[in-house]
Design a protein around this motif. Structure first.
Motif, mmCIF file in Angstrom:
data_model
loop_
_atom_site.group_PDB
_atom_site.id
_atom_site.type_symbol
_atom_site.label_atom_id
_atom_site.label_comp_id
_atom_site.label_asym_id
_atom_site.label_seq_id
_atom_site.Cartn_x
_atom_site.Cartn_y
_atom_site.Cartn_z
ATOM 1 N N UNK A 186 0.836 -1.211 0.000
ATOM 2 C CA UNK A 186 0.000 0.000 0.000
ATOM 3 C C UNK A 186 0.866 1.255 0.000
ATOM 4 N N UNK A 187 1.873 1.264 0.853
ATOM 5 C CA UNK A 187 2.754 2.440 0.942
ATOM 6 C C UNK A 187 3.509 2.673 -0.356
ATOM 7 N N UNK A 188 3.905 1.595 -1.014
ATOM 8 C CA UNK A 188 4.718 1.729 -2.221
ATOM 9 C C UNK A 188 3.887 2.019 -3.474
ATOM 10 N N UNK A 189 2.658 1.480 -3.546
ATOM 11 C CA UNK A 189 1.907 1.546 -4.795
ATOM 12 C C UNK A 189 0.645 2.400 -4.775
ATOM 13 N N UNK A 190 0.204 2.849 -3.631
ATOM 14 C CA UNK A 190 -1.013 3.663 -3.586
ATOM 15 C C UNK A 190 -0.694 5.094 -3.172
ATOM 16 N N UNK A 191 -1.085 6.102 -3.906
ATOM 17 C CA UNK A 191 -1.740 5.991 -5.204
ATOM 18 C C UNK A 191 -0.780 5.435 -6.250
ATOM 19 N N UNK A 192 -1.349 4.837 -7.270
ATOM 20 C CA UNK A 192 -0.580 4.115 -8.275
ATOM 21 C C UNK A 192 -0.374 4.978 -9.521
ATOM 22 N N UNK A 193 0.799 4.839 -10.115
ATOM 23 C CA UNK A 193 1.031 5.535 -11.386
ATOM 24 C C UNK A 193 0.152 4.889 -12.453
ATOM 25 N N UNK A 234 9.442 -3.928 -18.569
ATOM 26 C CA UNK A 234 10.234 -4.954 -17.883
ATOM 27 C C UNK A 234 10.776 -4.483 -16.542
ATOM 28 N N UNK A 235 11.090 -3.197 -16.401
ATOM 29 C CA UNK A 235 11.513 -2.723 -15.073
ATOM 30 C C UNK A 235 10.319 -2.716 -14.114
ATOM 31 N N UNK A 236 9.148 -2.351 -14.613
ATOM 32 C CA UNK A 236 7.938 -2.375 -13.777
ATOM 33 C C UNK A 236 7.578 -3.800 -13.375
ATOM 34 N N UNK A 237 7.688 -4.735 -14.319
ATOM 35 C CA UNK A 237 7.405 -6.138 -13.998
ATOM 36 C C UNK A 237 8.362 -6.645 -12.925
ATOM 37 N N UNK A 238 9.612 -6.255 -13.010
ATOM 38 C CA UNK A 238 10.589 -6.660 -11.995
ATOM 39 C C UNK A 238 10.221 -6.154 -10.617
ATOM 40 N N UNK A 239 9.812 -4.884 -10.523
ATOM 41 C CA UNK A 239 9.394 -4.309 -9.231
ATOM 42 C C UNK A 239 8.152 -5.012 -8.699
ATOM 43 N N UNK A 240 7.159 -5.162 -9.569
ATOM 44 C CA UNK A 240 5.916 -5.797 -9.146
ATOM 45 C C UNK A 240 6.146 -7.239 -8.699
ATOM 46 N N UNK A 241 7.010 -7.938 -9.407
ATOM 47 C CA UNK A 241 7.295 -9.328 -9.040
ATOM 48 C C UNK A 241 8.065 -9.405 -7.727
#
Length: 123
Positions: A27-34, A73-80
């Motif tokens: 929540x802290x890292x992704x909300x609000x979400x880009x 691919x950088x976003x997928x890496x962070x999300x994963x």
């Protein structure tokens, strides 16, 4: 009290604390979400590889957003690494990703936030 029951209760509490900690961290890292993260996560409600995500986002936004490979691919890496998505399998050297339960919770919380914004603008 049975040792198995005590052990189960301790493990259950530890797993719950771990899960709750990960949810708060997400929540802290992704909300609000880009917008980029939103569309990538939304795309992964169905299993997709990186290029398919790029195409899906372009289609969803009617060409308004075109994601580059580096961004995806950088976003997928962070999300994963944060547990919001996972690798479902590999097909023809392509890694197929899917949203995780944690990712679904974060996505739905972001949808609720956006819905609130929209409803406030309508008034």
């Amino acid at each position: 009290m049975d040792h198995a029951v005590i052990y189960y209760n301790v493990i259950y509490r530890e797993v719950k604390m771990y899960r709750d900690h990960n949810l708060e961290k997400a929540r802290k890292r992704y909300l609000p979400m880009s917008e980029t993260m939103f569309y990538i996560l939304l795309s992964l409600k169905k299993e997709r590889h990186g290029y398919a995500i790029m195409q899906h986002v372009k289609e969803l936004t009617r060409g308004r957003i075109t994601l580059g490979a580096g961004t995806v691919y950088s976003s997928l890496g962070k999300l994963e690494s944060d547990g919001l998505i996972g690798s479902a399998r590999e097909e023809e050297r392509r890694k197929i990703y899917a949203i995780t339960p944690l990712g679904s919770v974060i996505l739905h919380e972001e949808i609720a936030r956006i819905t609130e914004l929209y409803n406030n603008v309508k008034e």
